[in-house]
Design a protein around this motif. Sequence first.
Motif, PDB file in Angstrom:
ATOM      1  N   ALA A 249       1.113  -1.066   0.145  1.00  0.00           N
ATOM      2  CA  ALA A 249      -0.106  -0.078   0.330  1.00  0.00           C
ATOM      3  C   ALA A 249       1.230   0.975   0.091  1.00  0.00           C
ATOM      4  CB  ALA A 249      -0.949  -0.239   0.965  1.00  0.00           C
ATOM      5  N   GLN A 250       0.802   1.898  -1.011  1.00  0.00           N
ATOM      6  CA  GLN A 250       1.217   3.388  -0.885  1.00  0.00           C
ATOM      7  C   GLN A 250       0.104   4.370  -0.891  1.00  0.00           C
ATOM      8  OE1 GLN A 250       4.686   3.791  -0.810  1.00  0.00           O
ATOM      9  NE2 GLN A 250       5.134   2.072  -1.310  1.00  0.00           N
ATOM     10  N   PRO A 251       0.350   5.091   0.282  1.00  0.00           N
ATOM     11  CA  PRO A 251      -0.257   6.252   0.462  1.00  0.00           C
ATOM     12  C   PRO A 251      -0.123   7.343  -0.578  1.00  0.00           C
ATOM     13  CG  PRO A 251       0.397   6.724   2.053  1.00  0.00           C
ATOM     14  CD  PRO A 251       1.019   5.093   0.685  1.00  0.00           C
ATOM     15  N   PRO A 252      -0.760   8.220  -1.265  1.00  0.00           N
ATOM     16  CA  PRO A 252      -0.128   8.881  -1.837  1.00  0.00           C
ATOM     17  C   PRO A 252      -0.045  10.870  -1.782  1.00  0.00           C
ATOM     18  CG  PRO A 252      -2.938   9.208  -2.254  1.00  0.00           C
ATOM     19  CD  PRO A 252      -2.569   7.919  -1.598  1.00  0.00           C
ATOM     20  N   LEU A 253       0.975  11.246  -2.514  1.00  0.00           N
ATOM     21  CA  LEU A 253       1.392  12.264  -1.689  1.00  0.00           C
ATOM     22  C   LEU A 253       1.047  13.765  -2.359  1.00  0.00           C
ATOM     23  CD1 LEU A 253       5.164  12.007  -0.727  1.00  0.00           C
ATOM     24  CD2 LEU A 253       2.998  12.415   0.614  1.00  0.00           C
ATOM     25  N   PHE A 254       1.631  14.652  -1.854  1.00  0.00           N
ATOM     26  CA  PHE A 254       0.305  15.814  -2.544  1.00  0.00           C
ATOM     27  C   PHE A 254       0.911  17.097  -3.111  1.00  0.00           C
ATOM     28  CE2 PHE A 254      -2.851  13.476  -1.006  1.00  0.00           C
ATOM     29  CZ  PHE A 254      -4.382  13.305  -2.414  1.00  0.00           C
ATOM     30  N   LEU A 255       1.137  17.752  -3.693  1.00  0.00           N
ATOM     31  CA  LEU A 255       2.415  18.889  -4.070  1.00  0.00           C
ATOM     32  C   LEU A 255       1.863  19.953  -3.895  1.00  0.00           C
ATOM     33  CD1 LEU A 255       5.716  19.454  -4.541  1.00  0.00           C
ATOM     34  CD2 LEU A 255       4.985  19.413  -6.501  1.00  0.00           C
ATOM     35  N   LEU A 256       1.868  20.518  -3.347  1.00  0.00           N
ATOM     36  CA  LEU A 256       0.964  22.127  -3.539  1.00  0.00           C
ATOM     37  C   LEU A 256       2.339  23.160  -3.569  1.00  0.00           C
ATOM     38  CD1 LEU A 256      -0.781  20.081  -1.273  1.00  0.00           C
ATOM     39  CD2 LEU A 256      -1.858  22.544  -0.538  1.00  0.00           C
ATOM     40  N   ILE A 257       1.354  24.143  -4.971  1.00  0.00           N
ATOM     41  CA  ILE A 257       2.813  24.942  -5.069  1.00  0.00           C
ATOM     42  C   ILE A 257       1.455  26.260  -5.174  1.00  0.00           C
ATOM     43  CG2 ILE A 257       3.990  25.829  -6.989  1.00  0.00           C
ATOM     44  CD1 ILE A 257       4.496  23.409  -7.838  1.00  0.00           C
ATOM     45  N   HIS A 258       2.004  27.295  -4.779  1.00  0.00           N
ATOM     46  CA  HIS A 258       2.378  28.621  -4.411  1.00  0.00           C
ATOM     47  C   HIS A 258       2.995  29.642  -5.188  1.00  0.00           C
ATOM     48  CE1 HIS A 258      -0.480  32.221  -3.219  1.00  0.00           C
ATOM     49  NE2 HIS A 258      -0.962  31.444  -2.672  1.00  0.00           N
ATOM     50  N   LEU A 259       2.399  30.178  -6.027  1.00  0.00           N
ATOM     51  CA  LEU A 259       2.796  30.956  -6.848  1.00  0.00           C
ATOM     52  C   LEU A 259       3.515  32.221  -5.746  1.00  0.00           C
ATOM     53  CD1 LEU A 259       0.806  30.796 -10.306  1.00  0.00           C
ATOM     54  CD2 LEU A 259       3.000  28.918  -9.790  1.00  0.00           C
ATOM     55  N   LYS A 260       3.267  32.427  -5.152  1.00  0.00           N
ATOM     56  CA  LYS A 260       2.806  34.812  -4.488  1.00  0.00           C
ATOM     57  C   LYS A 260       2.924  35.426  -5.290  1.00  0.00           C
ATOM     58  CE  LYS A 260       2.665  32.742   0.035  1.00  0.00           C
ATOM     59  NZ  LYS A 260       1.831  33.000   0.554  1.00  0.00           N
ATOM     60  N   MET A 261       3.231  36.233  -5.416  1.00  0.00           N
ATOM     61  CA  MET A 261       3.882  37.346  -6.928  1.00  0.00           C
ATOM     62  C   MET A 261       4.824  37.357  -7.494  1.00  0.00           C
ATOM     63  SD  MET A 261       2.675  39.728  -5.011  1.00  0.00           S
ATOM     64  CE  MET A 261       3.949  41.129  -5.907  1.00  0.00           C
ATOM     65  N   SER A 262       4.954  36.401  -8.171  1.00  0.00           N
ATOM     66  CA  SER A 262       6.464  36.271  -9.464  1.00  0.00           C
ATOM     67  C   SER A 262       6.268  34.712  -9.720  1.00  0.00           C
ATOM     68  CB  SER A 262       7.738  36.778  -9.126  1.00  0.00           C
ATOM     69  OG  SER A 262       8.135  36.261  -8.278  1.00  0.00           O
ATOM     70  N   GLY A 263       5.900  33.723  -9.289  1.00  0.00           N
ATOM     71  CA  GLY A 263       5.457  32.233  -9.935  1.00  0.00           C
ATOM     72  C   GLY A 263       5.892  31.432 -10.605  1.00  0.00           C
ATOM     73  N   LYS A 264       6.703  30.920 -11.496  1.00  0.00           N
ATOM     74  CA  LYS A 264       6.272  30.841 -12.801  1.00  0.00           C
ATOM     75  C   LYS A 264       6.250  28.999 -13.078  1.00  0.00           C
ATOM     76  CE  LYS A 264       7.389  34.983 -15.344  1.00  0.00           C
ATOM     77  NZ  LYS A 264       7.985  35.839 -16.067  1.00  0.00           N
ATOM     78  N   LEU A 265       6.002  28.484 -13.661  1.00  0.00           N
ATOM     79  CA  LEU A 265       6.060  27.385 -13.882  1.00  0.00           C
ATOM     80  C   LEU A 265       6.466  26.568 -15.591  1.00  0.00           C
ATOM     81  CD1 LEU A 265       3.349  25.345 -11.117  1.00  0.00           C
ATOM     82  CD2 LEU A 265       5.593  25.071 -11.616  1.00  0.00           C
ATOM     83  N   SER A 266       7.012  25.789 -15.874  1.00  0.00           N
ATOM     84  CA  SER A 266       7.406  26.244 -17.649  1.00  0.00           C
ATOM     85  C   SER A 266       7.984  24.139 -17.294  1.00  0.00           C
ATOM     86  CB  SER A 266       8.047  26.381 -17.635  1.00  0.00           C
ATOM     87  OG  SER A 266       9.762  26.566 -17.257  1.00  0.00           O
ATOM     88  N   VAL A 267       7.204  23.412 -18.626  1.00  0.00           N
ATOM     89  CA  VAL A 267       8.059  22.805 -18.931  1.00  0.00           C
ATOM     90  C   VAL A 267       8.859  23.060 -19.992  1.00  0.00           C
ATOM     91  CG1 VAL A 267       7.090  20.168 -20.065  1.00  0.00           C
ATOM     92  CG2 VAL A 267       5.195  21.714 -18.367  1.00  0.00           C
ATOM     93  N   VAL A 268      10.586  22.209 -19.858  1.00  0.00           N
ATOM     94  CA  VAL A 268      11.106  22.118 -21.178  1.00  0.00           C
ATOM     95  C   VAL A 268      11.719  21.094 -21.169  1.00  0.00           C
ATOM     96  CG1 VAL A 268      11.265  24.891 -20.623  1.00  0.00           C
ATOM     97  CG2 VAL A 268      12.902  23.531 -18.952  1.00  0.00           C
ATOM     98  N   ASN A 269      13.051  20.816 -21.936  1.00  0.00           N
ATOM     99  CA  ASN A 269      14.122  19.959 -22.467  1.00  0.00           C
ATOM    100  C   ASN A 269      14.888  20.188 -21.806  1.00  0.00           C
ATOM    101  OD1 ASN A 269      11.995  18.949 -24.857  1.00  0.00           O
ATOM    102  ND2 ASN A 269      13.146  19.415 -26.061  1.00  0.00           N
ATOM    103  N   SER A 270      15.353  18.918 -21.348  1.00  0.00           N
ATOM    104  CA  SER A 270      16.225  19.066 -19.965  1.00  0.00           C
ATOM    105  C   SER A 270      17.959  19.851 -20.726  1.00  0.00           C
ATOM    106  CB  SER A 270      17.133  17.360 -19.601  1.00  0.00           C
ATOM    107  OG  SER A 270      17.302  16.869 -20.772  1.00  0.00           O
ATOM    108  N   ASP A 271      17.834  19.715 -21.714  1.00  0.00           N
ATOM    109  CA  ASP A 271      18.986  20.761 -22.057  1.00  0.00           C
ATOM    110  C   ASP A 271      18.550  22.533 -21.929  1.00  0.00           C
ATOM    111  OD1 ASP A 271      17.366  20.322 -24.511  1.00  0.00           O
ATOM    112  OD2 ASP A 271      18.958  19.350 -25.975  1.00  0.00           O
ATOM    113  N   ALA A 272      17.497  22.301 -21.945  1.00  0.00           N
ATOM    114  CA  ALA A 272      16.838  23.675 -22.112  1.00  0.00           C
ATOM    115  C   ALA A 272      18.018  24.796 -20.793  1.00  0.00           C
ATOM    116  CB  ALA A 272      15.918  23.851 -21.436  1.00  0.00           C
TER     117      ALA A 272
END
Length: 244
Positions: A135-158
């Motif tokens: 039994a592997q209970p899930p974990l939850f990742l919570l992200i709060h951007l606040k004032m200037s946070g940004k998320l991007s999906v890029v290639n690993s060599d970027a």
Amino acid sequence: NTSKCSISALARSMSIAYKPTSRRLGIIAAIISRSQHAHVRRLGTPAPHIGELTMPELPEVETLVRRLREPVIGRTIINAAVKWPRTIGRPAPKEFVRQVRGYTIASINRRAKYLVFELAQRPSTPLRSAQDAPAQPPLFLLIHLKMSGKLSVVNSDAPILKHDRVIFDLDNGQQLRFNDIRKFGRMHLVPDVADITGAHGPEPLDRAFTLPLFRDLIKARSGSIKPLLLNQRFLSGVGNIYAD
């Protein structure tokens, strides 16, 4: 403008000013759509940051959640790097990296202004039957951007940018990067979302959030309406832009 509007005046006018639920959701959907087209770059462009607003609020965070689902749901986090330790709220940064490694992103949702990633662990070795699976209970990742946070999906060599604070290596050769110029953004890895958001009020976009419920919430209140709308314990996700 709600800055000088009293709660009692709002309560008296609600029977006239209130929009039906379908109309209200339509207005919010239009705001989200405009936010998506004006502030979100398409994935695949150079360093595609998702969420360009100075102060992201509920519609912008909701837009970001929807845009991230396609590229990252089903991807496994094979490693993580914390460039700015204070970005991690809980657990400690080293433990955060250890715990998140090997988890698969099962879903992405929103609670208030938090992005909520549900993480499910896949067995590291082949199992003879489903009954053998621990039994592997899930974990939850919570992200709060606040004032200037940004998320991007890029290639690993970027190229890694100056303000990239946390980097997640995904199993398809891409990375989920959190960039935060002002360093106010926070991440939490917890077994229960309520550990972080348990004190938050109801969701404005929830179908259960109706005019009678809102009326009941403000009956016992007094003072100006804007500070009340900004109180996350009263109502989740509303900030200065939409409170005005």
